[in-house]
Scaffold this active site. Sequence first.
Site, PDB file in Angstrom:
ATOM      1  N   LYS A   1       1.340   1.133   7.976  1.00  0.00           N
ATOM      2  CA  LYS A   1       1.488   0.853   6.474  1.00  0.00           C
ATOM      3  C   LYS A   1       0.310   0.028   6.063  1.00  0.00           C
ATOM      4  O   LYS A   1       0.046  -1.124   6.382  1.00  0.00           O
ATOM      5  CB  LYS A   1       2.736   0.005   6.251  1.00  0.00           C
ATOM      6  CG  LYS A   1       2.950  -0.291   4.720  1.00  0.00           C
ATOM      7  CD  LYS A   1       4.219  -0.871   4.332  1.00  0.00           C
ATOM      8  CE  LYS A   1       4.647  -1.137   2.948  1.00  0.00           C
ATOM      9  NZ  LYS A   1       3.688  -1.732   2.241  1.00  0.00           N
TER      10      LYS A   1
ATOM     11  N   TYR B   1      -1.880   9.714   3.048  1.00  0.00           N
ATOM     12  CA  TYR B   1      -0.148   9.755   3.640  1.00  0.00           C
ATOM     13  C   TYR B   1       0.631  10.877   2.847  1.00  0.00           C
ATOM     14  O   TYR B   1       1.606  10.739   3.490  1.00  0.00           O
ATOM     15  CB  TYR B   1       0.145   8.340   3.777  1.00  0.00           C
ATOM     16  CG  TYR B   1       0.150   7.669   2.411  1.00  0.00           C
ATOM     17  CD1 TYR B   1       0.897   7.955   1.312  1.00  0.00           C
ATOM     18  CD2 TYR B   1      -0.588   6.360   2.320  1.00  0.00           C
ATOM     19  CE1 TYR B   1       1.164   7.074   0.111  1.00  0.00           C
ATOM     20  CE2 TYR B   1      -0.324   5.551   1.109  1.00  0.00           C
ATOM     21  CZ  TYR B   1       0.598   6.077   0.008  1.00  0.00           C
ATOM     22  OH  TYR B   1       0.485   5.317  -1.174  1.00  0.00           O
TER      23      TYR B   1
ATOM     24  N   CYS C   1     -20.542 -32.012  -3.318  1.00  0.00           N
ATOM     25  CA  CYS C   1     -21.525 -33.116  -3.289  1.00  0.00           C
ATOM     26  C   CYS C   1     -22.867 -32.969  -3.720  1.00  0.00           C
ATOM     27  O   CYS C   1     -23.316 -31.878  -3.646  1.00  0.00           O
ATOM     28  CB  CYS C   1     -21.915 -33.373  -1.621  1.00  0.00           C
ATOM     29  SG  CYS C   1     -23.161 -34.369  -1.436  1.00  0.00           S
TER      30      CYS C   1
ATOM     31  N   LYS D   1       8.350  -4.260   7.415  1.00  0.00           N
ATOM     32  CA  LYS D   1       7.157  -5.114   7.431  1.00  0.00           C
ATOM     33  C   LYS D   1       7.073  -6.087   8.327  1.00  0.00           C
ATOM     34  O   LYS D   1       7.729  -6.606   8.893  1.00  0.00           O
ATOM     35  CB  LYS D   1       7.186  -5.991   5.958  1.00  0.00           C
ATOM     36  CG  LYS D   1       7.447  -4.828   4.851  1.00  0.00           C
ATOM     37  CD  LYS D   1       6.245  -5.091   3.952  1.00  0.00           C
ATOM     38  CE  LYS D   1       6.147  -5.934   3.072  1.00  0.00           C
ATOM     39  NZ  LYS D   1       4.992  -6.044   1.899  1.00  0.00           N
TER      40      LYS D   1
ATOM     41  N   CYS E   1     -18.955 -38.224  -0.006  1.00  0.00           N
ATOM     42  CA  CYS E   1     -19.381 -37.165   0.951  1.00  0.00           C
ATOM     43  C   CYS E   1     -19.485 -37.881   2.454  1.00  0.00           C
ATOM     44  O   CYS E   1     -20.085 -38.755   2.762  1.00  0.00           O
ATOM     45  CB  CYS E   1     -20.670 -36.576   0.727  1.00  0.00           C
ATOM     46  SG  CYS E   1     -21.479 -35.314   1.806  1.00  0.00           S
TER      47      CYS E   1
HETATM   48  S1  IVH Z   1       4.478   6.687   1.713  1.00  0.00           S
HETATM   49  C1  IVH Z   1       7.511   7.222  -1.835  1.00  0.00           C
HETATM   50  N1  IVH Z   1       2.860   6.001   3.576  1.00  0.00           N
HETATM   51  O1  IVH Z   1       3.174   1.205   0.618  1.00  0.00           O
HETATM   52  C2  IVH Z   1       6.438   6.342  -1.598  1.00  0.00           C
HETATM   53  N2  IVH Z   1       2.971   4.448   1.556  1.00  0.00           N
HETATM   54  O2  IVH Z   1       5.609   0.430  -1.530  1.00  0.00           O
HETATM   55  C3  IVH Z   1       5.350   7.251  -0.902  1.00  0.00           C
HETATM   56  N3  IVH Z   1       1.602   2.545   1.786  1.00  0.00           N
HETATM   57  O3  IVH Z   1       2.473   2.112  -2.942  1.00  0.00           O
HETATM   58  C4  IVH Z   1       4.641   6.138  -0.083  1.00  0.00           C
HETATM   59  N4  IVH Z   1       0.590   3.018   3.898  1.00  0.00           N
HETATM   60  O4  IVH Z   1       0.695   2.231  -1.520  1.00  0.00           O
HETATM   61  C5  IVH Z   1       3.351   5.754   2.491  1.00  0.00           C
HETATM   62  N5  IVH Z   1       1.532   5.401   5.567  1.00  0.00           N
HETATM   63  C6  IVH Z   1       2.017   5.056   4.139  1.00  0.00           C
HETATM   64  C7  IVH Z   1       1.651   3.874   3.748  1.00  0.00           C
HETATM   65  C8  IVH Z   1       2.274   3.536   2.057  1.00  0.00           C
HETATM   66  C9  IVH Z   1       0.636   2.068   2.730  1.00  0.00           C
HETATM   67  C10 IVH Z   1       1.780   1.730   0.660  1.00  0.00           C
HETATM   68  C11 IVH Z   1       1.677   2.580  -0.715  1.00  0.00           C
HETATM   69  C12 IVH Z   1       2.975   2.256  -1.520  1.00  0.00           C
HETATM   70  C13 IVH Z   1       3.533   1.177  -0.621  1.00  0.00           C
HETATM   71  C14 IVH Z   1       5.041   1.372  -0.668  1.00  0.00           C
END
Ligand code: IVH
Length: 727
Positions: free
Chosen positions: A156, A265, A468, A356, A450
Amino acid sequence: MVSWGGSSLSLVAPTSVCASKIFFYSCVITFRPMNANDARERIHQLTVELNDHNHRYYVLNNPTISDFDFDQLLKELENLETQFPELTDPNSPTKRVGGDITDKFEKVKHRHPMLSLSNTYSRDEIREWEERVHKGLGESADLFSSNQVEYVMELKYDGLAISLTYENGKLVRGVTRGDGETGEDITANIRTIRTVPLSLRGNHPGEFEIRGEVFMPKKEFERLNAERLEQGEEPYANPRNTAAGTLKQQDSGEVAKRKLDCFLYSVYADNLPYDNHFDSLTHAAEWGFKAPSFRDQYIGKTTGIDGIMSFIEYWDQHRHQLPFEIDGIVIKVNNYAQQEELGLTAKSPRWAIAYKFKAETVSTLLHKITYQVGRTGAITPVANLEPVYLAGTTVKRASLHNADQIAKLDIREGDTVFVEKGGEIIPKVVGVDTSKRTSMSMPHHYITHCPECNTALIRNEGEAQHYCPNENGCPPQIKGKMEHFISRKAMNIEGMGTETIAGLYDKGLLTNVADIYDLRADQLTGLEFVVTDEFGENPKRRSMQEKSVNNLLHGVIASKNIPFERVLFALGIRFVGETVAKKLGKHFRNIDNIQQASIEQLLEAEEIGDKIAGSIRQWFADEKNLNILNRLRNAGLQFETQMAEPVRASDKLSGKTFVVSGVFNSFSRDGIKVSIESNGGKVSGSISKKTDFVVAGDKMGPEKRKKAEDLGVAIISEDDYIKLIGE
Ligand code: IVH
C-alpha cells in the site's frame, strides 16, 4: 533584433523558421536545413528512441546509453520541435521537463468512481475478511478453482491516487482522485513523472484507464529537505504531503524538478483480454508501466490466509528498507468475475481490504530537553532520550518541534514519553505516559534566550518557531553561513567542509566568509582541532596535513572564478535561493546595481516579490555585510554577470507587462518571451490587474481567457503582437 546569421555564431540557426527572424536563444546550431517531412520522420525516430531509453532507465533500472548521449538526443528533439512547433506532440519526451503552467486545474468526472479501501490494523480482521470472501463466493469459489479463491497482495504505497487515461497508446489525461467522483486534471504535471509512459509499447487496449499511486521516493525527499535547509527554509514534514503539494503545483517545470514516482495498481478497460487483476497488472508492465513484480516481491499471489499473513509479516519486517514509504498491504481477490460477484459497499469494494501498519511507537525516558540553533537561527527543541530501538534504528533523540507542541502535550523532563516514527524520517514525541510521572515533576519552561549566544529570542507573529536574531554573532549561525557559502551549489570550495569550518572557527581563523580568502598555508599546516557531531558529541581529533591544506587553498583560489549568480546565492541573503540569484544577476548585471536598487526597482525584476526585495534591502543596510562584501571584492570574487546581455531590439514594449498563453506559429513559447523582453517588455506567469496584454496563441485555456476578460486585460493575437513590435 537578434541577428542569427553572420558573425553571431551562438545564435546561428539557418532553418526555415529561424529565417523568419523571430527566433531567439532556444534555437541551437543546426546547419542542415530540414523540410517538414524530414523533420516529422526524425521527430518520430527520436521520440521512439527516447521513450525507450526513458523506460529502460526509470522503469527497468537498466540503461543502455550514457546520460550525455541521452541529453544529446533530447536536445536534438527540442530543437526540431522549436523549429517545427506544429509537429510538437503533447506526449513528446521533451515534456518530461515540464514548462506548461496551469492557472486552475479543470474538474473532471471519473468514469468509474475512485473508491477507497476498507482498512484495518488488526490481523484478526484480515482473517475475518478472508472468511467473509470465501463465504460470499460460496459455490462460485468451487466453480472457479476447486474451492479456492486466489488473492493478490500488494504494497500500500503511501502517496496519492491518480487515474491515467490512454487512447491509442498515448497518455491523454491524468486526474487526481479528488472526492472520488470528480478529480482535477493535472496532466501537465503527470507528464513530468518519468515512470509514467507517455507512449505505450506492446499489445495494449486501444482505450483504457489505469490507476496508481504517485509518491516521492525517500531519497528524493531527503535531497529536497537538505536543499531546503541549505537555503534556510523549513524542511517538509513527510514524503506523502510533499508529493501532494508537488502534484498541485501550477508550474509543471517545478514538478519536474522533484523526482516523483508512480506505481500502477489497477487497469480498467471495456474488453480486457485478461480475466484477473494479476494478469492485467503484469501486462501493464509490458506496455511500459511501472508495476510491481514477483522479482522485487512487491506483489504476491496466494490461495489462503497463511500466504496473506506471511506477506504481511514479511513487509512489516522489511518495509523500512524500501526506497519509498508504504503504510500497509492491500489484499485483493484476483479474479474479476469473483470481484464482481462480491460487489461493493457504499464506499469500498468487498473484494479488497487494506491492512495498515501501525506507526511504530515505543515508550522511553526523556532525560533532558535541549535546544538546537539552526543556520538561520531557528530554534528546535530536542528530546534527549534513553536510547530505544525503533523501526530499524536506535533512537536517542526526537524532535519536539516548537514551544506550542511542548505545551500542548505538557512534555516535561523526566517524563516517560511515547516516541513514534511515522512517515517522517526523524522520530517525534507523540505523547506522555502521565501514569509514570512522579510528584517531583515540573512543567517545562521554554527558553527565552539563545543557548549559544544568550541573545533574547524572538517569535514572529503567526510563526511557530522561535528565532535567535543575532545573525552575525551567534556561532551556529556564523558557521552555518560559512557552510552555505562553501557548499557545492554556491562557491563549491573543495577541500573545505563542515568539520574544517568548525575547527577553524574554534581556532579563531574564520569568523565570517571573507576570512576564507585570508587563510594562509603557514597558519593551517599542522593545525590540530577537535570536531564533534551536531549535538556536540563524539569528539574526534583532526590535524591538517600539507596535502589537505594545499587542497583547501586551491579550492579557495578556484572559487574566485565562480560566476556572479552563485556568489550572490552564496552570500546567504534570506530568500535569495539559486533561482532568485540568477534572476537578479540577469536583471541587474552586477552587485552595485543590486545594492543601489530601491524596493520598487527590485520588484521590477522577474520573480522578485515584496518579501525578497525587503530582505535584500535589509541585507545591504547592515554595515557588517557591506564590510564583508568589500573584502570579498578585494579578494577578487566575481561581482558582475558573464551572462550574455539580452539583445535589445527596441524599447517598444517598455513599461508593459505581458502574459503569454497557448501555442504560437512564428514563435516557440520561450521565443515569444525572449522577444517581449528584448523589446523592453516584462513577462509575467499569471494574469493580474498589472497585466497590460495577454498574447493568446492557439489552445489558450478558457480559464485564462475568462480571467483576462474579467480584469479587463487586453487579449491580443500573435499577429497583433508582431504588429506591436513592428515586425
Ligand atoms: S487498490 C477500490 N492498491 O489506498 C480501491 N490502492 O483507500 C482500489 N493505495 O486511494 C485501490 N496502494 O490511493 C490499491 N496497491 C494498492 C494501493 C492502493 C495504495 C491507495 C489508493 C487508495 C487508497 C485506498
